[in-house]
Design an enzyme around this catalytic site. Structure first.
Site, PDB file in Angstrom:
ATOM      1  N   GLU A 205       1.005  -0.988   0.259  1.00 54.84           N
ATOM      2  CA  GLU A 205      -0.009   0.010  -0.103  1.00 54.84           C
ATOM      3  C   GLU A 205       0.900   1.312   0.182  1.00 54.84           C
ATOM      4  O   GLU A 205       2.148   1.075   0.260  1.00 54.84           O
ATOM      5  CB  GLU A 205      -0.934   0.063   1.210  1.00 54.84           C
TER       6      GLU A 205
ATOM      7  N   HIS B 229      -4.242   3.184   8.109  1.00 56.99           N
ATOM      8  CA  HIS B 229      -3.107   2.519   8.780  1.00 56.99           C
ATOM      9  C   HIS B 229      -2.063   3.685   9.155  1.00 56.99           C
ATOM     10  O   HIS B 229      -1.811   4.335   8.344  1.00 56.99           O
ATOM     11  CB  HIS B 229      -2.143   1.435   7.888  1.00 56.99           C
TER      12      HIS B 229
END
Lengths: 372, 305
Positions: free
Chosen positions: B224, B263
């Site tokens: 990511e 995150h």
């Protein structure tokens, strides 16, 4: 958590790092009083978290009270990269001989803190060639290591002494406050050879805030983000009209990509974490309902352990309680999905077994909306 | 210890003549918490041999027949476990991890989210000094399908096979594995690197762990935005001439800059951490990047013939 310049400088001051005299203001009258108190010339600096403030015209010099009036009015209402300033810092103008650059940052790959110092400070630090980089142990920068750096970048003896004092104190700050980054650009060498931090960019490790309750006052999250946080959600507000909800940050990001590939404009990103219960979905929809620009909701739930009828119940409740009134597309794979589909018949919600199918449903609605 | 000498499959599965082959003992720290207890039940149902729990102050009790010890030392003495799943809240993580590493645990699966960076660095360094590894923090854990799962992943998406999945995200690991399983690519190991800025085992080390494993047909890396671990990995693949086929996915192409996307590690500063930067490095390493999880099996089929 990215601190504003003045907040970073409050921490600098706490650790005995030399900074220019400055006063934070929000009104013109305060700015004029501050300038008079500090003595001209002064600098007005818009307090923004975005980088490149100098280039963007968010830092303006003032020689007279008239300058202060013109510049203050210009800065206070000027949106830069979508952000309005949270106050203006009125600061004395330092006598700069030379500008250095210093950054203490977390190197994720090496899993340690690193220090970069460059003898040429300035706007485009990425383009500067001559720099010293060293890795630091968890205990921080030693006097000896700091002395070595001062020698390598060619500081004269009294500047070197001041540099060692500054850099070791900054290292103490990073350690003490658990910062991910402390960057000073420019770090000024004054006419008398001493060192002063003219700017402060500090990022604090949010996860360590429980050990630093005094830093909580710097948290700048919107009312809505706070409400989301209370529920254990992570919410990021964006500019578009489609709310994207799911379980897991990676999955929601992936969904955001697919929605934007389909021509959609995301209005928010909401990760409600691992627990997909009727209550969490309902709470997530409640948070979404507070964002006025949202007129489509897209839900991507990776199931396995998700009971789809519980999710359907939450959506049904949200419609029935008039919490939401917008079309909703949901990819819900998991047990009893037929039952869930049946429950939502007659509402504006459509359930799909795969995310690809849900995206097709969404893009049809997007094109109908665009035609209108 | 170099990480390539670390025998992860030996520790997780064992050798055929081991008395505990396919039944390696695992302890759970924080077994009495709501998260720990729920997942202990699910792991046990999957077949993981959970032999003990650890909760300070609750030594001598038991959870559904699993004995609870006050510390890891007692738990390990009684069970000889070398694997621990940590489910304690983040503020207690550092002490729990040290306790595990001090008492012979070699694979530490660190589930908690919100662990401070400083603590994660400390434990990573400490694990190295003890010739152990930490997986996570903020990881869904790891699973060797049909044999052992230590973590919070659901069982359904996974099926035994020859593909390896390394992921920076939890639900995406499930989503990608589900797509693999559906297309006939079972998995040999699925491991969550963790969604935080600091990973006990980073992507390169994860590749080192399986570098010389047999029966690996391909490796899928689910990444990511944020940081430069994908860039570093691409460089590693080129430098070491990694021979197994690798396919990647990167979430967050459409995410705005300077915003933390769920995150803690998922944040782009300028070009640093951007999807473009990662995709361009991967292309240099001849690693195709899927645009959606569904595309991954298609890209594998082009690489594996």
């Amino acid at each position: 958590m990215r601190l504003l310049e003045y907040q970073g400088k409050e921490l600098f001051d706490k650790y005995g790092i030399r900074i220019p005299k400055a006063i934070l203001v929000t009104k013109l009258q305060e700015a004029e009083e501050a300038a008079a108190k500090l003595g001209y010339p002064v600098v007005l600096k818009a307090q923004l978290t975005v980088g490149g403030r100098g280039k963007a015209g968010a830092i303006l010099k003032c020689k007279t009270a008239t300058d202060v009036e013109i510049n203050f009015n210009q800065l206070i209402s000027k949106e830069i990269k979508g952000e309005l300033p949270r106050g203006i810092l009125v600061e004395e103008l330092a006598n700069i001989e030379k500008e250095l650059y210093l950054s203490l940052f977390l190197d994720r790959t090496k899993r340690c803190y690193s220090l970069i110092v460059s003898a040429d400070g300035g706007v485009d630090i990425e383009k500067v060639g001559k720099k010293v980089i060293i890795d630091l142990p968890l205990d921080g920068l030693s006097d000896l290591a700091a002395e070595e750096i001062a020698r390598k970048i060619g500081l004269s003896s009294n500047t070197a002494v001041s540099f060692i004092d500054f850099s070791t104190k900054l290292s103490e700050l990073v350690k003490g406050e658990e910062a991910e980054l402390a960057e000073v650009n420019p770090l000024a060498v004054l006419h008398d050879g001493s060192i002063m931090a003219l700017d402060a960019k500090v990022i604090i490790d949010n996860n360590a805030l429980f050990r630093h309750p005094d830093l909580k006052k710097y948290e700048q999250i919107s009312q809505l983000e706070m409400q989301a946080e209370k529920n254990g959600f992570s919410l990021v507000e964006l500019n578009g009209n489609i709310a994207i909800i799911g379980n897991g940050a990676g999955l929601v990001m992936s969904t955001l990509d697919m929605v934007s590939d389909a021509g959609g404009n995301a209005g928010c990103f909401l990760d409600f974490g691992g627990r997909a219960t009727t209550e969490t979905i309902y709470e997530a929809l409640k948070v979404i309902s507070e964002i006025k620009k949202i007129n489509i909701i897209f839900v991507n739930l990776f199931g396995g352990i998700v009971r789809t009828n519980l999710v359907a119940q939450a959506i049904l409740d949200a419609y029935q309680h008039n919490l939401i009134d917008t079309p909703l597309f949901a990819r819900i794979s998991g047990a009893e999905s037929d039952k869930a589909k049946e429950m939502l018949r007659g509402t504006k919600a459509k359930l799909y077994d795969t995310v690809e199918d849900a995206i097709i449903g969404l893009s049809q609605t997007i094109s109908i909306m665009k035609e209108k | 210890m170099t990480i390539s000498d670390f025998d992860i499959f030996g520790l997780l599965i064992g050798k055929e003549n081991d008395s505990d082959y396919l039944k390696k003992p695992v302890i759970i720290q924080g077994i009495t918490g709501s998260y720990g207890s729920t997942h202990t039940r699910l792991m046990k149902a999957y077949g993981t041999n959970i032999v003990a729990g650890v909760t300070p102050g609750k030594g001598g009790q038991n959870y559904e027949g699993i004995p609870i010890y006050a510390n890891v030392s007692d738990a390990v003495r009684a069970t000889e476990a070398r694997i621990s799943g940590i489910f304690v809240p983040a503020p207690y993580f550092l002490d729990a991890a040290k306790d595990a590493l001090d008492n012979g645990i070699k694979i530490l699966v660190a589930i908690p989210e919100h662990v401070p960076i400083k603590d994660a660095i400390r434990v990573t360094e400490y694990a190295k000094s003890k010739k152990a590894i930490m997986i996570g923090p903020n990881t869904p854990g790891l699973i060797v399908p049909d044999i052992i799962k230590i973590g919070i992943m659901p069982a359904q998406p996974f099926k035994a096979g020859k593909t390896i999945v390394f992921s920076r995200s939890g639900t995406l690991m499930y989503e990608v594995s589900f797509n693999l399983t559906r297309s006939g690519y079972g998995q040999k190991l699925c491991l969550g690197i963790g969604g935080d800025p600091i990973n006990g085992i980073n992507l390169i080390e994860a590749f080192e762990l399986i570098r010389s494993s047999n029966d690996v047909e391909s490796v899928v890396v689910v990444g990511e935005i944020g940081g430069d671990s994908e860039e570093q990995l691409a460089e590693y693949l080129i430098r070491t001439k990694f021979s197994k086929p690798v396919v990647a996915y990167i979430a967050g192409r459409a995410a705005p800059k300077e915003r933390t996307m769920g995150h803690a590690g998922a944040i782009v500063y300028g070009n640093y951490g951007s999807a473009e930067s990662k995709i361009s490095m991967y292309s240099k390493a001849n690693v195709p990047v899927a645009r959606t999880p569904k595309e991954i099996p298609e890209l594998i089929s082009q690489k594996v013939r």
